[in-house]
Write an enzyme that holds these catalytic residues in place. Structure first.
Site, PDB file in Angstrom:
ATOM      1  N   CYS A  74       1.870  -6.424   9.654  1.00 21.99           N
ATOM      2  CA  CYS A  74       0.437  -6.724   9.641  1.00 21.99           C
ATOM      3  C   CYS A  74       0.147  -7.629  10.835  1.00 21.99           C
ATOM      4  CB  CYS A  74      -0.010  -7.322   8.312  1.00 21.99           C
ATOM      5  SG  CYS A  74       0.575  -8.997   7.953  1.00 21.99           S
ATOM      6  N   ASN A 116       1.577 -11.760   9.508  1.00 23.08           N
ATOM      7  CA  ASN A 116       2.766 -11.805   8.654  1.00 23.08           C
ATOM      8  C   ASN A 116       2.733 -12.951   7.645  1.00 23.08           C
ATOM      9  OD1 ASN A 116       6.331 -12.232   8.953  1.00 23.08           O
ATOM     10  ND2 ASN A 116       5.287 -10.711   7.748  1.00 23.08           N
ATOM     11  N   CYS A 170       0.065 -12.540   4.876  1.00 29.41           N
ATOM     12  CA  CYS A 170      -0.659 -12.023   3.712  1.00 29.41           C
ATOM     13  C   CYS A 170      -0.158 -10.642   3.282  1.00 29.41           C
ATOM     14  CB  CYS A 170      -2.163 -11.945   4.000  1.00 29.41           C
ATOM     15  SG  CYS A 170      -2.979 -13.528   4.273  1.00 29.41           S
ATOM     16  N   ARG A 171      -0.563  -9.614   4.013  1.00 28.24           N
ATOM     17  CA  ARG A 171      -0.298  -8.235   3.577  1.00 28.24           C
ATOM     18  C   ARG A 171       1.161  -7.827   3.681  1.00 28.24           C
ATOM     19  NH1 ARG A 171      -4.495  -5.360   7.389  1.00 28.24           N
ATOM     20  NH2 ARG A 171      -3.664  -7.000   8.745  1.00 28.24           N
ATOM     21  N   SER A 172       1.760  -7.992   4.854  1.00 25.91           N
ATOM     22  CA  SER A 172       3.133  -7.484   5.015  1.00 25.91           C
ATOM     23  C   SER A 172       4.155  -8.256   4.175  1.00 25.91           C
ATOM     24  CB  SER A 172       3.541  -7.406   6.484  1.00 25.91           C
ATOM     25  OG  SER A 172       3.444  -8.638   7.132  1.00 25.91           O
ATOM     26  N   ASP A 213      -7.521  -7.068   4.995  1.00 27.34           N
ATOM     27  CA  ASP A 213      -6.784  -8.305   5.216  1.00 27.34           C
ATOM     28  C   ASP A 213      -7.404  -9.430   4.391  1.00 27.34           C
ATOM     29  OD1 ASP A 213      -5.443 -10.542   6.145  1.00 27.34           O
ATOM     30  OD2 ASP A 213      -5.564  -9.934   8.254  1.00 27.34           O
TER      31      ASP A 213
END
Length: 162
Positions: free
Chosen positions: A8, A11, A13-15, A126
């Site tokens: 993401c 690095n 939140c999402r990934s 995001d």
């Protein structure tokens, strides 16, 4: 050993959420030992930081471990180290593909939302900007579940090792 890298922007939140969820699902599906999972960001703003507080809250809510996770930036060596590089949005995918051209590696690059059925968007929103960690978790859970199904199906098709 199958190696998956989620990417993401920062690095945090999402990934890392996807990394933790996939590890958890792999352990529950008895794939834990045959799967290496990591995450990285295309940007360098958060290198060395733990996952965002909102991501940690979501993972805590579902009893998913994220101990020791620290943000890092995607690097050319990742194309040699991973079989699948899964990008959380189109901008991440563009950045990763540009980096891959310089690495001259054959790692497969995918968009995460290709794993989510009936997706209304081609990007995982995001939560750093939207604040909606519930939506992100729901999408990540669905996509990681599909990824586990695909990995298991691929393993079932693989010839037995002598």
């Amino acid at each position: 050993m199958i190696r998956v890298l989620f990417v993401c922007l920062g690095n945090i939140c999402r990934s890392p959420m996807a990394e933790a969820v996939l590890r958890d699902l792999a352990d529950k599906a008895d794939l834990g030992g045959g799967l290496q999972v990591d995450s990285a960001g295309t940007g360098d703003w958060h290198i060395g930081k733990p996952p965002h507080e909102g991501t940690r809250r979501q993972l805590d809510r579902y009893g998913i471990d994220y101990a020791g996770m620290k943000a890092r930036q995607v690097k050319p060596d990742d194309f040699e180290a991973f079989d699948y590089i899964v990008c959380m949005d189109a901008a991440n995918e563009r950045d990763v593909l540009a980096l891959q051209v310089r690495s001259r590696s054959g790692a497969k690059v995918y968009k995460f939302m290709d794993l989510v059925g009936d997706a209304a968007s081609d990007s995982v929103p995001d939560p750093y900007f939207t604040g909606d960690f519930d939506e992100t978790y729901a999408l990540v859970s669905e996509g990681c579940g599909e990824l586990i199904r695909r990995i298991k199906a691929d393993n079932d098709k693989a010839p037995a090792q002598p």
